[in-house]
Write a protein that holds these residues in place. Structure first.
Motif, PDB file in Angstrom:
ATOM      1  N   LEU A   1       0.878  -1.169   0.000  1.00  0.00           N
ATOM      2  CA  LEU A   1       0.000   0.000   0.000  1.00  0.00           C
ATOM      3  C   LEU A   1       0.913   1.216   0.000  1.00  0.00           C
ATOM      4  O   LEU A   1       1.654   1.466   0.948  1.00  0.00           O
ATOM      5  N   SER A   2       0.871   1.962  -1.082  1.00  0.00           N
ATOM      6  CA  SER A   2       1.815   3.063  -1.259  1.00  0.00           C
ATOM      7  C   SER A   2       1.063   4.352  -1.541  1.00  0.00           C
ATOM      8  O   SER A   2       0.072   4.362  -2.274  1.00  0.00           O
ATOM      9  N   GLY A   3       1.547   5.457  -0.958  1.00  0.00           N
ATOM     10  CA  GLY A   3       0.947   6.753  -1.234  1.00  0.00           C
ATOM     11  C   GLY A   3       0.600   7.501   0.040  1.00  0.00           C
ATOM     12  O   GLY A   3       1.198   7.303   1.101  1.00  0.00           O
ATOM     13  N   PHE A   4      -0.406   8.350  -0.055  1.00  0.00           N
ATOM     14  CA  PHE A   4      -0.925   9.078   1.101  1.00  0.00           C
ATOM     15  C   PHE A   4      -2.385   9.411   0.829  1.00  0.00           C
ATOM     16  O   PHE A   4      -2.859   9.328  -0.312  1.00  0.00           O
ATOM     17  N   THR A   5      -3.106   9.723   1.878  1.00  0.00           N
ATOM     18  CA  THR A   5      -4.511  10.118   1.732  1.00  0.00           C
ATOM     19  C   THR A   5      -4.695  11.501   2.329  1.00  0.00           C
ATOM     20  O   THR A   5      -3.869  11.997   3.088  1.00  0.00           O
TER      21      THR A   5
END
Length: 773
Positions: free
Chosen positions: A214-218
């Motif tokens: 799970l990669s990224g940001f919210t």
């Protein structure tokens, strides 16, 4: 390896800004506004020396290290002008780690104190793991499983009052994908997992811990909903059954302790069974409430004494309040009831009958080992709870039926009255097992050997009308813009050229994305340009023309939409009117014989009827029932056409409808589809019926280009001469009633894919104008 979650999860989590940087790259090379492209390029260059931001990292300390560059990078997502209003932050997906706060969010956390740690409310480890797996199914496997859960943060303010915030999450800048060693479950396994949401071990077998990335940001936004949550908590603590959780809520006792200022308090309640004239425990609270006095009452006195007492309560419903039982009369202290009080260490109590419309609904008791805990003033305070208690107890009186209906709604959705009995039978079995803490699997609901009736009243050429009206709207808009730019006459040459290109494309070589590209041109360039002209010194004529232009623009899509809007309104009016007439007539059809009925509105209205003994097994069913309903259907379709002719002249856009009935003699089965919450044809053989229905809409007369349906006429499609004879008889009856014309056509339907031998009757429907002539 760093673990960014407190809970076990199927993910390895990396904080990454790659997807957002990709957006900036797109703006850099594709945005027509130079300042936006330059701004994007500037941001990208500033992050070139910080490859971790793009490649991803797990070291949370880097968030502090890169705090300034992250704040600059996300500036567009966190406007400075809104920082004191919005409660917003960036977040690691599904974790409690947040960063890049707005000023208002910072202040909220500051008031909570240094030791406060933000956490999601009411989600345990197993629920969290399965929710993460469902996220994989949604994003990677594209399964539409509606797994979104409401998330909340509970954060105290500086006064120590707990504030409740609902969280909304934007996940546009995160992605999910498997590691090289991750097992990829097939569809059958996924279906099996979705049937076992509570079996966390099973989910972990197919989605092992840290087997996915799970990669990224919210981006999380918080909304203060403290008042709503507090009200909900108050209601939920009152007496009720939670169908999802049979564990009783003991907060009610704590509320009463605080409310009456009594540190040691017990609360008891029993419902009054009016039919059997006796008190009953509230099932799920019988091991929580302490009904010392009420238990003694119902278990000691004989039935005659109890019934006379209940009758007396209807006329004299005064509560009993004893501050100190030691002050009771000596004669009372000699009674067995006094020893019950002392044996249970009760030194003060209240017994309160709860009345509704002068009838006993329930009896409450409050007891305490502390003398003087209760008095008249404490009883007075109960009045503020009275309406809530009455509301809760009234709900409980009907709770069993409510829960059965809730099961039907949750598991099956709203069901037609003719078949609801079968759902109710299944729901009752489920509910009874549920109360007995037994396992029960809901069975599939199906009905076999049914005769189907199908028909539609279709709005003719609606797609073609919509396309032509779209061209008229857009050509008018282009013409209006031409006039505007000719008037402005400066800095508008490039827009005039673009408009000429789109005008030529619309009217000569239209493409699938022509309208969307034109919409983008308006939204991103032309409309901002015109808005700018309103804000600078322009002539009154220019400003007036621009304002007049924008008054015609549909805000949602930046386009002229008036003609298409009129068409949409016309279709909506037709659908509503036809559906209302069909539903009204359907009441009469149910009186012939109960059957399953459904209708759908699109560009017109279609309906399905399914008739058979399995839907109403207690009634006598014969073939005459089918004949009567087929006659009803033909007459009703004619009524739809007649009513339509009476109001069509009032439509914003002229429309016509064409009606068809399909006669099918073979029996079909229908089954309730749990995934779609509706009935559908069951079995491969029965699907032949559905295939025919779908292909009749655009079917032609054999060896002709003419459609079998025709406005002002009803078309009856069938297979054999037996059906022809049957419907000619119905037509004859309706001709005698001045409903159908004497112009019956005998047609052959063109061979459709896999379907041959269809025949049709077509006859004109008499309108009131024709009859008057």
């Amino acid at each position: 390896m760093a673990n960014l979650y407190k809970k076990d999860a199927p993910f390895q989590v990396y904080i990454s800004f790659k997807k957002y940087l990709d957006v900036l790259e797109h703006i850099r090379y594709n945005d027509r506004l130079e300042y936006r492209a330059n701004y994007a390029e500037s941001l990208i260059e500033k992050t070139n020396n910080f490859q971790e931001l793009k490649n991803g990292f797990q070291d949370v300390s880097l968030l502090d290290k890169y705090e300034d560059i992250i704040k600059l990078l996300l500036a567009d997502l966190f406007p400075t002008g809104l920082t004191n209003n919005e409660i917003k932050a960036a977040s690691i997906p599904l974790s409690n780690i947040t960063f890049n706060y707005t000023e208002r969010f910072k202040n909220i956390l500051k008031e909570a104190g240094k030791d406060f740690e933000i956490e999601l409310r009411n989600i345990d480890d197993d629920e969290f793991y399965v929710f993460c797996c469902c996220l994989i199914l949604q994003t990677y496997f594209k399964r539409d499983i509606k797994s979104t859960l409401p998330f909340y943060y509970d954060i105290p303010n500086k006064q120590g009052i707990m504030k409740h915030y609902k969280i909304t999450v934007n996940s546009d800048f995160s992605e999910v994908y498997p590691t090289p060693d991750a097992p990829i479950p097939p569809d059958a396994v996924i279906d099996m997992l979705l049937e076992n949401l509570d079996d966390t071990a099973l989910w972990k077998k197919y989605f092992p811990s840290k087997s996915w990335i799970l990669s990224g940001f919210t981006i999380i936004s918080l909304v203060d909903c403290t008042s709503e949550v507090a009200l909900s908590d108050l209601k939920s603590t009152m007496i009720k059954i939670d169908p999802e959780n049979l564990v009783p809520d003991e907060n009610l006792k704590e509320i009463f302790k605080s409310y009456f200022d009594v540190s040691e308090l017990n609360f008891g309640l029993m419902l009054f069974n009016k039919k059997e004239k006796r008190l009953e425990n509230v099932p799920i609270y019988e091991n929580v409430f302490t009904n010392h006095i009420l238990d003694f009452w119902i278990n000691t006195f004989d039935q005659e004494v109890r019934e006379s007492t209940f009758n007396n309560l209807s006329h004299n419903s005064k509560p009993v309040v004893i501050s100190n039982v030691d002050h009771l009369d000596h004669e009372i202290q000699k009674l067995p009831s006094f020893s019950i009080l002392k044996n249970n260490n009760i030194n003060s109590f209240m017994v309160i009958p709860i009345m509704k419309d002068n009838e006993l609904l329930a009896i409450m008791e409050f007891t305490s080992p502390i003398a003087y805990s209760f008095n008249g003033l404490k009883l007075k305070k109960l009045e503020f709870f009275a309406d809530m208690i009455l509301f809760s107890l009234s709900r409980f009186t009907f709770e069993r039926n409510n829960q059965i209906e809730a099961i039907i709604q949750r598991e099956y959705t709203t069901i037609h009255d003719s078949v609801v009995w079968k759902f109710r039978n299944e729901a009752e079995k489920y509910y009874n097992a549920f109360l007995g803490r037994k396992m029960y699997t809901l069975k599939q609901i199906s009905f076999k050997n049914l005769t189907p009736l199908f028909g539609f009243s279709d709005i003719r050429s609606s797609s073609e009308k919509r396309y032509n009206l779209m061209l008229e709207d857009l050509n008018e808009q282009i013409e209006s813009l031409h006039d505007l730019f000719s008037l402005i006459n400066s800095d508008s040459e490039k827009y005039l050229l673009a408009l000429d290109i789109f005008e030529n494309e619309l009217n000569n070589d239209i493409k699938a994305d022509t309208e969307q590209r034109f919409q983008r041109l308006l939204r991103d360039e032309i409309h901002p340009f015109l808005q700018g002209k309103l804000e600078i010194k322009s002539t009154k004529e220019v400003k007036s023309k621009i304002k007049d232009y924008f008054s015609k623009v549909f805000v949602q899509n930046h386009l002229f939409y008036n003609r298409r809007k009129n068409l949409d309104e016309s279709i909506t009016l037709v659908n509503r009117k036809l559906a209302d007439i069909l539903d009204e007539n359907q009441i009469k059809a149910q009186q012939i014989f109960p059957h399953y009925y459904e209708r759908f509105k699109s560009d017109g209205v279609e309906h399905n009827l399914y008739i058979g003994n399995t839907i109403a097994p207690e009634l006598h069913y014969t073939s005459k029932v089918v004949h009567r309903l087929r006659y009803w259907q033909l007459k009703t379709v004619c009524t739809l056409e007649q009513e339509f002719q009476s109001f069509k002249t009032n439509l914003p856009v002229p429309l016509d409808i064409a009606s068809l009935i399909f006669v099918y003699n073979e029996k079909v089965d229908i089954r309730f589809r749990m995934d779609e919450k509706r009935f559908d044809i069951d079995g491969a053989y029965n699907s032949y019926y559905e295939i025919i229905k779908k292909r009749l809409d655009k079917a032609h007369i054999k060896d002709s280009t003419e459609r079998i349906t025709c406005p002002g006429k009803v078309t009856i499609v069938y297979f054999g001469m037996e059906n022809q004879k049957e419907y000619l008889d119905y037509i004859s009856k309706l001709q005698k009633k001045n409903i159908l014309h004497h112009d019956v056509e005998f047609l052959k339907v063109e061979d459709l894919q896999g379907i041959t031998g269809l025949l049709a009757l077509r006859v004109s429907i008499l309108t009131q104008n024709m009859i008057n002539q």
